[in-house]
Scaffold this motif. Sequence first.
Motif, PDB file in Angstrom:
ATOM      1  N   LEU A  95       4.081   3.635   3.579  1.00  7.33           N
ATOM      2  CA  LEU A  95       4.802   2.359   3.269  1.00  7.33           C
ATOM      3  C   LEU A  95       4.129   1.342   2.774  1.00  7.33           C
ATOM      4  O   LEU A  95       5.007   0.143   2.339  1.00  7.33           O
ATOM      5  CB  LEU A  95       5.219   1.963   4.870  1.00  7.33           C
ATOM      6  CG  LEU A  95       6.307   3.056   5.510  1.00  7.33           C
ATOM      7  CD1 LEU A  95       6.808   2.543   6.838  1.00  7.33           C
ATOM      8  CD2 LEU A  95       7.387   3.588   4.709  1.00  7.33           C
ATOM      9  N   LEU A  96       2.953   1.578   2.355  1.00  5.87           N
ATOM     10  CA  LEU A  96       2.221   0.295   1.833  1.00  5.87           C
ATOM     11  C   LEU A  96       2.326   0.452   0.046  1.00  5.87           C
ATOM     12  O   LEU A  96       2.501   1.376  -0.209  1.00  5.87           O
ATOM     13  CB  LEU A  96       0.868   0.112   2.017  1.00  5.87           C
ATOM     14  CG  LEU A  96       0.403  -0.217   3.524  1.00  5.87           C
ATOM     15  CD1 LEU A  96      -1.118  -0.079   3.889  1.00  5.87           C
ATOM     16  CD2 LEU A  96       0.849  -1.307   3.975  1.00  5.87           C
ATOM     17  N   SER A  97       2.196  -0.555  -0.495  1.00  6.82           N
ATOM     18  CA  SER A  97       2.359  -0.496  -1.882  1.00  6.82           C
ATOM     19  C   SER A  97       0.961  -0.615  -2.550  1.00  6.82           C
ATOM     20  O   SER A  97       0.186  -1.601  -2.618  1.00  6.82           O
ATOM     21  CB  SER A  97       2.943  -2.100  -2.503  1.00  6.82           C
ATOM     22  OG  SER A  97       4.519  -1.853  -1.993  1.00  6.82           O
ATOM     23  N   TRP A  98       0.682   0.404  -3.003  1.00  7.22           N
ATOM     24  CA  TRP A  98      -0.616   0.874  -3.733  1.00  7.22           C
ATOM     25  C   TRP A  98      -0.705   0.277  -5.294  1.00  7.22           C
ATOM     26  O   TRP A  98       0.284   1.025  -5.870  1.00  7.22           O
ATOM     27  CB  TRP A  98      -1.122   2.149  -3.526  1.00  7.22           C
ATOM     28  CG  TRP A  98      -1.048   2.463  -1.862  1.00  7.22           C
ATOM     29  CD1 TRP A  98      -0.420   3.202  -1.087  1.00  7.22           C
ATOM     30  CD2 TRP A  98      -2.068   1.958  -1.100  1.00  7.22           C
ATOM     31  NE1 TRP A  98      -0.597   3.378   0.194  1.00  7.22           N
ATOM     32  CE2 TRP A  98      -1.966   2.520   0.278  1.00  7.22           C
ATOM     33  CE3 TRP A  98      -3.262   1.280  -1.092  1.00  7.22           C
ATOM     34  CZ2 TRP A  98      -2.570   2.202   1.455  1.00  7.22           C
ATOM     35  CZ3 TRP A  98      -4.027   1.064   0.022  1.00  7.22           C
ATOM     36  CH2 TRP A  98      -3.721   1.406   1.394  1.00  7.22           C
ATOM     37  N   SER A  99      -1.706  -0.210  -5.558  1.00 15.83           N
ATOM     38  CA  SER A  99      -2.004  -0.479  -7.077  1.00 15.83           C
ATOM     39  C   SER A  99      -2.553   0.822  -7.639  1.00 15.83           C
ATOM     40  O   SER A  99      -2.134   1.323  -8.587  1.00 15.83           O
ATOM     41  CB  SER A  99      -2.706  -1.520  -7.386  1.00 15.83           C
ATOM     42  OG  SER A  99      -2.063  -2.773  -6.901  1.00 15.83           O
ATOM     43  N   LEU A 100      -3.134   1.755  -6.693  1.00 15.48           N
ATOM     44  CA  LEU A 100      -3.932   2.833  -7.401  1.00 15.48           C
ATOM     45  C   LEU A 100      -3.170   3.990  -6.349  1.00 15.48           C
ATOM     46  O   LEU A 100      -3.748   4.423  -5.316  1.00 15.48           O
ATOM     47  CB  LEU A 100      -5.231   2.871  -6.870  1.00 15.48           C
ATOM     48  CG  LEU A 100      -6.162   3.937  -7.758  1.00 15.48           C
ATOM     49  CD1 LEU A 100      -6.298   3.732  -9.194  1.00 15.48           C
ATOM     50  CD2 LEU A 100      -7.928   3.710  -7.318  1.00 15.48           C
ATOM     51  N   PRO A 101      -2.343   4.640  -7.087  1.00 18.07           N
ATOM     52  CA  PRO A 101      -1.793   5.912  -6.673  1.00 18.07           C
ATOM     53  C   PRO A 101      -2.491   6.879  -5.766  1.00 18.07           C
ATOM     54  O   PRO A 101      -2.291   7.371  -4.578  1.00 18.07           O
ATOM     55  CB  PRO A 101      -0.693   6.612  -7.411  1.00 18.07           C
ATOM     56  CG  PRO A 101      -0.476   5.430  -8.611  1.00 18.07           C
ATOM     57  CD  PRO A 101      -1.811   4.517  -8.554  1.00 18.07           C
TER      58      PRO A 101
END
Length: 218
Positions: free
Chosen positions: A123-129
């Motif tokens: 559920l977190l927004s990651w810049s690095l998938p």
Amino acid sequence: MFASFLAARNLEAVEHLQRLVGGPRGGAVWICGPSGSGKTHLLQAACVRASESMRAGYFPLRELAALGIEALEGLPQLACVCLDDLDAVAGRLEWEGALFRLHREIEEQGGRLLASARMPPALLSWSLPDLGSRLVASAVFQLRPLDEGEQQEALQLRARARGFELPDETARWLQRRFPRDMTTLYDLLDALDEEALVAQRRLTVPFIRSVLMRRLQS
């Protein structure tokens, strides 16, 4: 420190952490839950247990974030790395790159990576998938907050760990008059215990009232 944590409905998470830091196999664990649910307590307990048989370290990322990614230098040398409040640096590309490299090195060495956040990694927004996908693959445990009866039991367990007994009446009085998150209640209990030691008094409701009144007047 595991002994002073009331597992209640979080027994599965506690047992998994104990097996991970006490056994020969490595792995990654993600502990999530609201503030005061016990994430920090569990990570610190796991670090203490791990340090009995391996090199281990606890790192509060919310506090270390201002230092930059240099705060992570040397961590791959540890057999057990505990990263508290990882969501404090989620979404920051430089930090995520450093965490990705750390995760990969720990995994290659068969080490243990324990992380905590308010939400599960999915559920977190990651810049690095790639980092997000690795962390999603961790063993994820959502901590359940303690109910009123469990909170009272936890306070009394904390009191016994500090060497005194907390009467039922006193525990209930604290619950009724203060925010019911365990961080606040534990901090209050610790401060009152120190006052009681100085005054050579039992932690009764009248004594607590006198301490709180004195603090308000100072």
